[in-house]
Design a protein around this motif. Structure first.
Motif, PDB file in Angstrom:
ATOM      1  N   GLU A  49       0.812  -1.223   0.000  1.00 27.93           N
ATOM      2  CA  GLU A  49       0.000   0.000   0.000  1.00 27.93           C
ATOM      3  C   GLU A  49       0.843   1.271   0.000  1.00 27.93           C
ATOM      4  N   GLY A  50       2.167   1.148   0.085  1.00 22.06           N
ATOM      5  CA  GLY A  50       3.046   2.312   0.126  1.00 22.06           C
ATOM      6  C   GLY A  50       3.941   2.278   1.352  1.00 22.06           C
ATOM      7  N   ASP A  51       4.676   3.355   1.572  1.00 22.08           N
ATOM      8  CA  ASP A  51       5.586   3.415   2.715  1.00 22.08           C
ATOM      9  C   ASP A  51       4.811   3.481   4.029  1.00 22.08           C
ATOM     10  N   MET A  52       5.296   2.741   5.025  1.00 25.93           N
ATOM     11  CA  MET A  52       4.652   2.677   6.335  1.00 25.93           C
ATOM     12  C   MET A  52       5.678   3.004   7.403  1.00 25.93           C
ATOM     13  N   GLU A  53       5.311   3.824   8.364  1.00 32.45           N
ATOM     14  CA  GLU A  53       6.217   4.155   9.457  1.00 32.45           C
ATOM     15  C   GLU A  53       6.408   2.938  10.361  1.00 32.45           C
ATOM     16  N   VAL A  54       7.648   2.722  10.785  1.00 36.44           N
ATOM     17  CA  VAL A  54       7.988   1.658  11.722  1.00 36.44           C
ATOM     18  C   VAL A  54       8.724   2.296  12.886  1.00 36.44           C
ATOM     19  N   LYS A  55       8.332   1.924  14.089  1.00 37.66           N
ATOM     20  CA  LYS A  55       8.997   2.425  15.288  1.00 37.66           C
ATOM     21  C   LYS A  55       9.687   1.258  15.989  1.00 37.66           C
ATOM     22  N   PRO A  56      10.766   1.520  16.726  1.00 38.84           N
ATOM     23  CA  PRO A  56      11.370   0.440  17.508  1.00 38.84           C
ATOM     24  C   PRO A  56      10.318  -0.208  18.400  1.00 38.84           C
ATOM     25  N   TYR A  57      10.369  -1.500  18.493  1.00 42.34           N
ATOM     26  CA  TYR A  57       9.474  -2.357  19.271  1.00 42.34           C
ATOM     27  C   TYR A  57       8.167  -2.668  18.558  1.00 42.34           C
ATOM     28  N   ASP A  58       7.896  -2.050  17.379  1.00 39.38           N
ATOM     29  CA  ASP A  58       6.766  -2.490  16.570  1.00 39.38           C
ATOM     30  C   ASP A  58       7.053  -3.913  16.109  1.00 39.38           C
ATOM     31  N   TYR A  59       6.021  -4.662  15.839  1.00 37.94           N
ATOM     32  CA  TYR A  59       6.184  -5.995  15.271  1.00 37.94           C
ATOM     33  C   TYR A  59       6.171  -5.887  13.754  1.00 37.94           C
ATOM     34  N   ILE A  60       7.088  -6.588  13.117  1.00 40.10           N
ATOM     35  CA  ILE A  60       7.102  -6.690  11.666  1.00 40.10           C
ATOM     36  C   ILE A  60       6.454  -8.031  11.342  1.00 40.10           C
TER      37      ILE A  60
END
Length: 84
Positions: A49-60
């Motif tokens: 769907e496009g670029d998505m923000e990822v933060k430390p400790y988010d689950y991939i």
């Protein structure tokens, strides 16, 4: 009429720790200039769907077709349960 649905597909997931190895594995891009510009995310993940923000400790998460997306820890814990 409103119906209830349950997800039945298994996913694989791991918590993002900000390491270079995980960035390479999932194609995550770092934006060091984000420290100076509050409207830009520090890390982004390319998704269908496009670029998505990822933060430390988010689950991939990795879906059945090999696609990746990020899930905030509180949402992940409410939505998924470990089954291995």
């Amino acid at each position: 009429m409103l119906h209830k649905y349950r997800k039945t597909a298994l996913i694989e997931a791991e918590q993002f720790d900000g390491t270079q190895a995980m960035m390479v594995k999932y194609g995550i891009f770092a934006h060091p200039e984000a420290h100076y510009f509050m409207d830009k995310p520090l890390y982004t993940l390319k998704t269908k769907e496009g670029d998505m923000e990822v933060k430390p400790y988010d689950y991939i998460a990795t879906g059945v077709d090999g696609e990746h997306w990020a899930i905030a820890p509180d949402i992940f814990k409410k939505t998924y349960e470990r089954c291995d």
